[in-house]
Design a protein around this motif. Sequence first.
Motif, short mmCIF file in Angstrom:
data_model
loop_
_atom_site.label_atom_id
_atom_site.label_comp_id
_atom_site.label_asym_id
_atom_site.label_seq_id
_atom_site.Cartn_x
_atom_site.Cartn_y
_atom_site.Cartn_z
N ALA A 403 0.86 -1.19 0.00
CA ALA A 403 0.00 0.00 0.00
C ALA A 403 0.89 1.23 0.00
CB ALA A 403 -0.92 -0.02 1.22
N THR A 404 1.37 1.61 -1.17
CA THR A 404 2.28 2.76 -1.27
C THR A 404 1.55 4.08 -1.09
OG1 THR A 404 2.00 2.72 -3.67
CG2 THR A 404 3.91 1.56 -2.77
N GLY A 405 0.24 4.07 -1.30
CA GLY A 405 -0.51 5.32 -1.20
C GLY A 405 -0.34 6.15 -2.45
N PRO A 406 -1.04 7.27 -2.53
CA PRO A 406 -1.04 8.06 -3.76
C PRO A 406 0.08 9.09 -3.86
CG PRO A 406 -2.67 8.93 -2.24
CD PRO A 406 -2.04 7.75 -1.55
N ALA A 407 1.10 9.02 -2.99
CA ALA A 407 2.17 10.03 -3.04
C ALA A 407 2.88 10.02 -4.39
CB ALA A 407 3.18 9.78 -1.92
N PHE A 408 3.08 8.82 -4.98
CA PHE A 408 3.74 8.74 -6.27
C PHE A 408 2.91 9.39 -7.38
CE2 PHE A 408 5.92 4.67 -4.68
CZ PHE A 408 7.06 5.36 -4.30
N ALA A 531 7.54 1.15 1.95
CA ALA A 531 6.65 0.00 1.76
C ALA A 531 7.14 -0.88 0.61
CB ALA A 531 5.23 0.49 1.49
N LEU A 532 7.58 -0.25 -0.49
CA LEU A 532 8.10 -1.02 -1.62
C LEU A 532 9.34 -1.80 -1.23
CD1 LEU A 532 7.88 1.38 -4.73
CD2 LEU A 532 6.57 -0.70 -4.33
N TYR A 533 10.27 -1.12 -0.56
CA TYR A 533 11.53 -1.77 -0.19
C TYR A 533 11.28 -2.92 0.79
CZ TYR A 533 16.50 -2.29 0.84
OH TYR A 533 17.76 -2.80 0.96
N ALA A 534 10.44 -2.68 1.78
CA ALA A 534 10.16 -3.73 2.78
C ALA A 534 9.54 -4.95 2.11
CB ALA A 534 9.24 -3.18 3.87
N GLY A 535 8.64 -4.71 1.15
CA GLY A 535 8.03 -5.82 0.43
C GLY A 535 9.06 -6.64 -0.32
N ALA A 536 9.96 -5.96 -1.02
CA ALA A 536 11.01 -6.65 -1.77
C ALA A 536 11.95 -7.40 -0.83
CB ALA A 536 11.79 -5.65 -2.62
N LYS A 537 12.33 -6.76 0.25
CA LYS A 537 13.29 -7.36 1.20
C LYS A 537 12.70 -8.62 1.85
CE LYS A 537 17.03 -7.17 3.94
NZ LYS A 537 17.10 -6.15 5.00
N LEU A 567 17.04 4.61 -7.11
CA LEU A 567 18.03 3.84 -6.35
C LEU A 567 18.57 4.67 -5.19
CD1 LEU A 567 19.49 1.10 -6.30
CD2 LEU A 567 21.28 2.12 -7.72
N THR A 568 18.76 5.97 -5.41
CA THR A 568 19.26 6.85 -4.36
C THR A 568 18.30 6.91 -3.18
OG1 THR A 568 20.43 8.23 -5.98
CG2 THR A 568 19.98 9.23 -3.85
N LEU A 569 17.02 6.95 -3.47
CA LEU A 569 16.01 6.97 -2.41
C LEU A 569 15.90 5.63 -1.71
CD1 LEU A 569 13.10 8.97 -4.09
CD2 LEU A 569 14.69 9.79 -2.34
N GLY A 570 16.29 4.55 -2.40
CA GLY A 570 16.12 3.21 -1.83
C GLY A 570 14.70 2.71 -2.04
N MET A 571 14.19 2.86 -3.26
CA MET A 571 12.86 2.33 -3.56
C MET A 571 12.89 0.82 -3.71
SD MET A 571 11.36 5.25 -6.15
CE MET A 571 9.90 4.31 -6.55
N PHE A 572 14.10 0.28 -3.92
CA PHE A 572 14.30 -1.16 -4.05
C PHE A 572 15.74 -1.47 -3.66
CE2 PHE A 572 14.19 1.05 -8.14
CZ PHE A 572 15.53 0.99 -8.52
#
Length: 657
Positions: A403-408, A531-537, A567-572
């Motif tokens: 649930a990334t939400g609508p921020a993107f 949320a994206l990173y935690a899901g992948a991890k 990548l800099t933000l750590g989206m994955f």
Amino acid sequence: MAKRKIIFQPSGRRGEVADGTNLLEAARLLGVDIENICGGKGTCGKCKVRIEEGYFEKDAIESKMSHLTPLTEGEKKFIKQAEEPSMRLACAADVHGDLKIFVPEKSRAGKQIVRKAAKELSISLDPAVKKYFVELKRPTLHDLTVGDLERIREALKNEYKIENLSVDFSVLENLQDIVRKGDWNVTVSVWKGKEIIKIEPGFIDSCYGIAVDVGTTTVVGYLCDLNSGKVISTESMMNPQVPYGEDVMSRITYAMMNDDGLERMKKAIIDGLNEILERASADLRVNGKSGSEAIMDMVVVFNTAMHHIFLGFNPIYIGRAPFIPAVQHSLDIKAKELGLKINQASYVHVLPIEAGFVGSDNVGVLIAEEPYNIEEKALIIDIGTNGELLLGNKDKVCSTSCATGPAFEGAQIKFGMRAAPGAIEKVKIDPETKEPEYKVIGKVDWHTHLEKVDAKGICGSGIIDVIAEMFKAGIIDKTGKFVTGLNVPRVRQDSEGKPEFVLAWSDETSIGADITVNQGDVRALQLAKGALYAGAKLMMQKMGIEKLDKVILAGAFGSFIDKEAALTLGMFPDCEIDKIYAVGNAAGDGARMALLNVSKRAEAEKYARWVEFVEIAVEPNFQKEFMQAMHLPHMKDAFPNLKKLLEKSGSKVEIKA
């Protein structure tokens, strides 16, 4: 003076205006372009807007028609009687309460940009609907026991070895006229070798189908020639359900809180799809008839909530534990049962869904990218309001939903907006001076501070860029907090004493105000990317994967993200930059594949059940992983590839290798 909260959809712009402000002026103040050819004099009728009535829990507002001044006599010239309960002319109404307003496509001056262009597909053609030309044996007075339909069935059996065909009743209604109009020569459309869905006079070679990707925010349809596989028209729009909630849970809540909520949302998407069908088929002309009736087949993908609303299933059960959908398998439904305006005897194929929050759109990505056929360990991220992830290779593939939400999409960001002319989409910040450069949608060049560029806000790709650049420039630290004591004019305190970064000064904008990025904006993006990173991890841990071989960014939004910024933000998790790439609207590609080849439908059914769904929210380590992933790029995980990349560019940001 009292302030009233206003939310405009589908742009997502929101803010407060003084009580008594004219609605058209409120739109201008909040950076929403509404057509007003007459200059707001009430004589053109172009500024129609729809007032959404009800309580919207996520926005914490109650919107009512009574929160505007009464309907005027002048408005009645332009608003049909059936529209009166919800439609107003923005120029003729003053604000006296909180409002949620939907601006219809025809009323939008700055048209929304839905970036979901079709790419070339390499796939053998075997569509569900095929056309067969037959010459019928003319009846005589000595041949009175064989009807027209029976003659057609006999001809199909003799010439094409097709038999035991059922027939939709609607095909029979004008059958005799059609047969005689064709002088006993007809073209028969057959669905999956099982059913006759259309009979046309004479020889008709053309055959069309449409694949549709219904996203939470956007809807796009690809009209295809089923004989060649080519896309002949692409039409898109903002999802007309956006006024009922910007994300999945908001719409589920709307269905729960309003007795007619489900019905209204279903009608909205069906009406929207019919508009796409009409626009996509405007140039078609088959057998003297034009328009969407020439479309013989349709495939649709969507997330699970959109799937349930489209089909009229109550979505509340996928919004509460244990999140069980009404049906997981694929469905074939008559177009006439859904109210869709294609050939009425045709079927609409709905791809299967994987789990409660992993829908058929992710299955579309799955069959388009085929991770089950590769050796490399790949992470596929379909980034949107609801982020969906696939991880694995030919041995095993896991999926999850975040649930990334609508921020993107620009929501929950102070000056956020969706991709439209005037939105800042790319940003660079000088690490020494902290001075930004930016590019605005609709302008060819980067802004050089030498001219007014009429910026209105920041869209999703711009938000990712600016926050990554703020981190690299030392404006925010790895926790996302603003660095104090920088002593540069761009970093200041807002009216509440909180820090913000000025991206565009007011004289560069069309909204008469500075466009800024504040602490709340940074936090909203951190929540989404965390949320994206935690899901992948968590999926990597479950599968015993320590390193990714490649990262694939799917979805229209993914195609416009700067991969270095992401990548800099750590989206994955860390990956070689050359192994990170975008594939466009993979969900739409999968839908087109299923339209053009029925074996892809079987493949979707098979692998939707083969993929292992991981419910990350119940994983014991979820909260820990999520909190660590809030840091930029991460609290503890190493990013050796990112470190090399930033060192090469001269950045002084410290990254763990």
